[in-house]
Motif scaffolding. Structure first.
Motif, PDB file in Angstrom:
ATOM      1  N   PRO A  59       0.822  -1.217   0.000  1.00 30.47           N
ATOM      2  CA  PRO A  59       0.000   0.000   0.000  1.00 30.47           C
ATOM      3  C   PRO A  59       0.855   1.267   0.000  1.00 30.47           C
ATOM      4  N   VAL A  60       0.392   2.270  -0.759  1.00 32.33           N
ATOM      5  CA  VAL A  60       1.070   3.560  -0.841  1.00 32.33           C
ATOM      6  C   VAL A  60       0.171   4.603  -0.186  1.00 32.33           C
ATOM      7  N   LEU A  61       0.731   5.359   0.727  1.00 31.42           N
ATOM      8  CA  LEU A  61      -0.014   6.412   1.402  1.00 31.42           C
ATOM      9  C   LEU A  61      -0.656   7.338   0.370  1.00 31.42           C
ATOM     10  N   GLY A  62      -1.969   7.537   0.476  1.00 29.74           N
ATOM     11  CA  GLY A  62      -2.659   8.433  -0.440  1.00 29.74           C
ATOM     12  C   GLY A  62      -3.145   7.778  -1.716  1.00 29.74           C
ATOM     13  N   GLN A  63      -2.769   6.521  -1.955  1.00 29.76           N
ATOM     14  CA  GLN A  63      -3.136   5.847  -3.201  1.00 29.76           C
ATOM     15  C   GLN A  63      -4.137   4.713  -2.964  1.00 29.76           C
ATOM     16  N   THR A  64      -4.622   4.588  -1.749  1.00 29.59           N
ATOM     17  CA  THR A  64      -5.475   3.450  -1.402  1.00 29.59           C
ATOM     18  C   THR A  64      -6.893   3.565  -1.953  1.00 29.59           C
ATOM     19  N   SER A  65      -7.365   4.789  -2.213  1.00 34.46           N
ATOM     20  CA  SER A  65      -8.711   4.968  -2.769  1.00 34.46           C
ATOM     21  C   SER A  65      -8.693   5.216  -4.277  1.00 34.46           C
ATOM     22  N   MET A  66      -7.645   5.862  -4.745  1.00 33.13           N
ATOM     23  CA  MET A  66      -7.529   6.201  -6.169  1.00 33.13           C
ATOM     24  C   MET A  66      -6.198   5.676  -6.691  1.00 33.13           C
ATOM     25  N   ASP A  67      -6.223   4.480  -7.255  1.00 35.49           N
ATOM     26  CA  ASP A  67      -4.973   3.856  -7.705  1.00 35.49           C
ATOM     27  C   ASP A  67      -4.290   4.665  -8.798  1.00 35.49           C
ATOM     28  N   GLU A  68      -5.081   5.393  -9.581  1.00 37.17           N
ATOM     29  CA  GLU A  68      -4.525   6.118 -10.719  1.00 37.17           C
ATOM     30  C   GLU A  68      -3.608   7.269 -10.325  1.00 37.17           C
ATOM     31  N   VAL A  69      -3.641   7.704  -9.056  1.00 37.71           N
ATOM     32  CA  VAL A  69      -2.801   8.844  -8.693  1.00 37.71           C
ATOM     33  C   VAL A  69      -1.314   8.506  -8.777  1.00 37.71           C
ATOM     34  N   GLY A  70      -0.960   7.230  -8.731  1.00 39.69           N
ATOM     35  CA  GLY A  70       0.435   6.859  -8.961  1.00 39.69           C
ATOM     36  C   GLY A  70       0.877   7.227 -10.364  1.00 39.69           C
ATOM     37  N   ARG A  71       0.008   6.990 -11.324  1.00 45.00           N
ATOM     38  CA  ARG A  71       0.307   7.351 -12.712  1.00 45.00           C
ATOM     39  C   ARG A  71       0.313   8.867 -12.883  1.00 45.00           C
ATOM     40  N   TYR A  72      -0.596   9.543 -12.169  1.00 48.43           N
ATOM     41  CA  TYR A  72      -0.607  11.003 -12.229  1.00 48.43           C
ATOM     42  C   TYR A  72       0.718  11.575 -11.719  1.00 48.43           C
ATOM     43  N   SER A  73       1.317  10.910 -10.747  1.00 50.38           N
ATOM     44  CA  SER A  73       2.614  11.362 -10.238  1.00 50.38           C
ATOM     45  C   SER A  73       3.658  11.345 -11.344  1.00 50.38           C
ATOM     46  N   VAL A  74       3.610  10.318 -12.192  1.00 54.85           N
ATOM     47  CA  VAL A  74       4.553  10.218 -13.313  1.00 54.85           C
ATOM     48  C   VAL A  74       4.304  11.344 -14.315  1.00 54.85           C
ATOM     49  N   VAL A  75       3.041  11.690 -14.521  1.00 53.88           N
ATOM     50  CA  VAL A  75       2.717  12.800 -15.415  1.00 53.88           C
ATOM     51  C   VAL A  75       3.289  14.114 -14.867  1.00 53.88           C
ATOM     52  N   CYS A  76       3.235  14.287 -13.538  1.00 50.95           N
ATOM     53  CA  CYS A  76       3.849  15.480 -12.930  1.00 50.95           C
ATOM     54  C   CYS A  76       5.344  15.528 -13.246  1.00 50.95           C
ATOM     55  N   ALA A  77       6.005  14.369 -13.216  1.00 48.58           N
ATOM     56  CA  ALA A  77       7.435  14.315 -13.539  1.00 48.58           C
ATOM     57  C   ALA A  77       7.679  14.738 -14.985  1.00 48.58           C
ATOM     58  N   ILE A  78       6.801  14.308 -15.888  1.00 44.01           N
ATOM     59  CA  ILE A  78       6.941  14.673 -17.296  1.00 44.01           C
ATOM     60  C   ILE A  78       6.770  16.175 -17.483  1.00 44.01           C
ATOM     61  N   GLN A  79       5.815  16.759 -16.779  1.00 43.53           N
ATOM     62  CA  GLN A  79       5.632  18.205 -16.880  1.00 43.53           C
ATOM     63  C   GLN A  79       6.880  18.947 -16.405  1.00 43.53           C
ATOM     64  N   ASN A  80       7.477  18.475 -15.309  1.00 36.78           N
ATOM     65  CA  ASN A  80       8.725  19.094 -14.843  1.00 36.78           C
ATOM     66  C   ASN A  80       9.807  19.017 -15.918  1.00 36.78           C
ATOM     67  N   MET A  81       9.902  17.867 -16.589  1.00 36.41           N
ATOM     68  CA  MET A  81      10.893  17.704 -17.652  1.00 36.41           C
ATOM     69  C   MET A  81      10.643  18.701 -18.770  1.00 36.41           C
ATOM     70  N   TRP A  82       9.380  18.873 -19.128  1.00 32.00           N
ATOM     71  CA  TRP A  82       9.017  19.770 -20.221  1.00 32.00           C
ATOM     72  C   TRP A  82       9.428  21.205 -19.907  1.00 32.00           C
ATOM     73  N   LEU A  83       9.158  21.626 -18.681  1.00 31.12           N
ATOM     74  CA  LEU A  83       9.472  23.002 -18.295  1.00 31.12           C
ATOM     75  C   LEU A  83      10.979  23.227 -18.196  1.00 31.12           C
ATOM     76  N   MET A  84      11.695  22.254 -17.638  1.00 31.55           N
ATOM     77  CA  MET A  84      13.146  22.395 -17.558  1.00 31.55           C
ATOM     78  C   MET A  84      13.758  22.403 -18.957  1.00 31.55           C
ATOM     79  N   ALA A  85      13.283  21.518 -19.823  1.00 29.15           N
ATOM     80  CA  ALA A  85      13.795  21.483 -21.193  1.00 29.15           C
ATOM     81  C   ALA A  85      13.570  22.834 -21.877  1.00 29.15           C
ATOM     82  N   ARG A  86      12.369  23.380 -21.703  1.00 25.70           N
ATOM     83  CA  ARG A  86      12.071  24.671 -22.348  1.00 25.70           C
ATOM     84  C   ARG A  86      12.972  25.774 -21.809  1.00 25.70           C
ATOM     85  N   SER A  87      13.255  25.743 -20.505  1.00 18.73           N
ATOM     86  CA  SER A  87      14.130  26.761 -19.912  1.00 18.73           C
ATOM     87  C   SER A  87      15.550  26.660 -20.457  1.00 18.73           C
ATOM     88  N   LEU A  88      15.923  25.468 -20.947  1.00 19.67           N
ATOM     89  CA  LEU A  88      17.240  25.248 -21.545  1.00 19.67           C
ATOM     90  C   LEU A  88      17.202  25.434 -23.063  1.00 19.67           C
TER      91      LEU A  88
END
Length: 220
Positions: A120-149
């Motif tokens: 079990p992951v804290l915060g993911q017990t009711s909505m399993d999809e939030v783990g995948r949403y976390s990965v999407v947040c990582a992709i957004q960070n990559m996009w913004l850092m890439a654009r800044s470069l």
């Protein structure tokens, strides 16, 4: 007040990066390699993303091999030929003219995967999809850092995830979330490309923001 504080100028700079982020296609990329230190900055930005229960459920496969990128491109071509059949009339004709990937044109691809936890992951017990949403947040960070470069990035989603996993030798329990193409570009458009081509219009913010309840009387 403790903790790092940001100035209005710094906030404005972040807003500029957000406003000028673009999904870059293959006809814009140069073949010049991305310096290793820039790649590390982009990957470190991903690792700073928020994740449910601090689970950090992301994994990244950096792909530079021409042979592997050609195999991924072949996968794209197969899936793209199926997608054409879903559109009709003028949309179908316009779809066929769109350049929707930069897999072989960009010098570097990154496949981003979700790695599920076995406990079990804290915060993911009711909505399993939030783990995948976390990965999407990582992709957004990559996009913004890439654009800044001043590095372009494009997200290719017209792929068979299982074929991608086989090509990259990824364990069967991983889930492909994003396949990204990165490289220097000849131009960053002032508008998103699909907006420029009139494929779709930008939504008015007021049409998607509600107050208290999802009711048309409660729009901000």
């Amino acid at each position: 007040m403790k903790g790092r504080r940001f100035s209005p100028d710094e906030a404005s700079l972040l807003q500029e990066i957000l406003l000028h982020r673009r999904d870059v296609r293959g006809n814009r990329f140069h073949s010049d390699p991305i310096p290793e230190h820039s790649l590390q900055m982009i990957l470190e930005a991903a690792s700073c993303a928020p994740s449910v229960g601090f689970s950090q459920p992301w994994e990244f496969v950096v792909v530079t091999s021409a042979q592997r990128r050609e195999a991924i491109r072949a996968c794209f071509d197969r899936e793209n030929s199926k997608a054409v059949e879903l559109f009709e009339g003028a949309k179908a004709a316009q779809y066929q003219r769109l350049k929707l990937d930069g897999i072989v044109e960009s010098p570097l691809n990154i496949a981003v995967f979700y790695r599920p936890h076995n406990e079990p992951v804290l915060g993911q017990t009711s909505m399993d999809e939030v783990g995948r949403y976390s990965v999407v947040c990582a992709i957004q960070n990559m996009w913004l850092m890439a654009r800044s470069l001043n590095i372009g990035m494009g997200w290719v989603s017209i792929l068979d995830p299982e074929q991608v996993k086989r090509i990259l030798g990824v364990p069967s329990d991983r889930e492909l979330v994003g396949y990204l193409c990165l490289g220097y570009v000849d131009e960053f458009y002032s508008q998103p490309e699909l907006e420029r081509l009139q494929w779709a219009r930008r939504k008015n913010l007021k049409s998607v923001v509600f107050r208290e309840t999802h009711n048309h009387f409660d729009h901000t």
